[in-house]
Enzyme design. Structure first.
Site, mmCIF file in Angstrom:
data_model
loop_
_atom_site.group_PDB
_atom_site.id
_atom_site.type_symbol
_atom_site.label_atom_id
_atom_site.label_comp_id
_atom_site.label_asym_id
_atom_site.label_seq_id
_atom_site.Cartn_x
_atom_site.Cartn_y
_atom_site.Cartn_z
ATOM 1 N N CYS A 32 0.838 -1.208 0.000
ATOM 2 C CA CYS A 32 0.000 0.000 0.000
ATOM 3 C C CYS A 32 0.874 1.260 0.000
ATOM 4 O O CYS A 32 1.548 1.546 0.985
ATOM 5 C CB CYS A 32 -0.907 -0.045 1.224
ATOM 6 S SG CYS A 32 -1.774 1.479 1.593
ATOM 7 N N CYS A 35 0.113 3.796 2.708
ATOM 8 C CA CYS A 35 0.633 3.290 3.980
ATOM 9 C C CYS A 35 2.117 3.600 4.122
ATOM 10 O O CYS A 35 2.587 3.967 5.201
ATOM 11 C CB CYS A 35 0.424 1.778 4.077
ATOM 12 S SG CYS A 35 -1.303 1.257 4.035
#
Length: 103
Positions: A32, A35
């Site tokens: 991600c 993230c």
């Protein structure tokens, strides 16, 4: 230091161990990109708030926690104070304000 939690049992143990301390948990995944961007500043927070417990949960490894907290998008930050869950903002300044108000 940031702890890594990979199961419901580890999560429960960490909250019990924390007692009345504030616990901040970043739900993320290695693949991600948002993230990864959040991690750049999240990883600095333990130095700024040594009395707060910071943890990370890889959503690919802890599906039981993802299901329990109905996490549908990441990154996702939750705070726990005295066992009570508080949804947090993924914005650095907003998260810092929330930490300040709860610690």
């Amino acid at each position: 230091m940031i702890c890594t939690l990979s199961s419901k049992a580890e999560f429960d143990d960490k909250l019990k161990e924390a007692g009345s301390k504030l616990v901040v948990i970043d739900f993320y995944a290695d693949w991600c990109m948002p993230c990864t961007n959040l991690a750049k500043w999240y990883n600095e927070l333990p130095d700024q708030y040594p009395d707060v417990i910071f943890c990370k949960v890889n959503t690919d490894d802890a599906e039981d926690l993802v299901e329990e907290f109905a996490i549908h998008s990441i990154p996702y930050i939750l705070l726990f104070k005295d066992g009570n869950m508080i949804k947090a903002d993924n914005n650095k300044e907003e998260l810092k304000k929330k930490i300040e108000s709860l610690k």
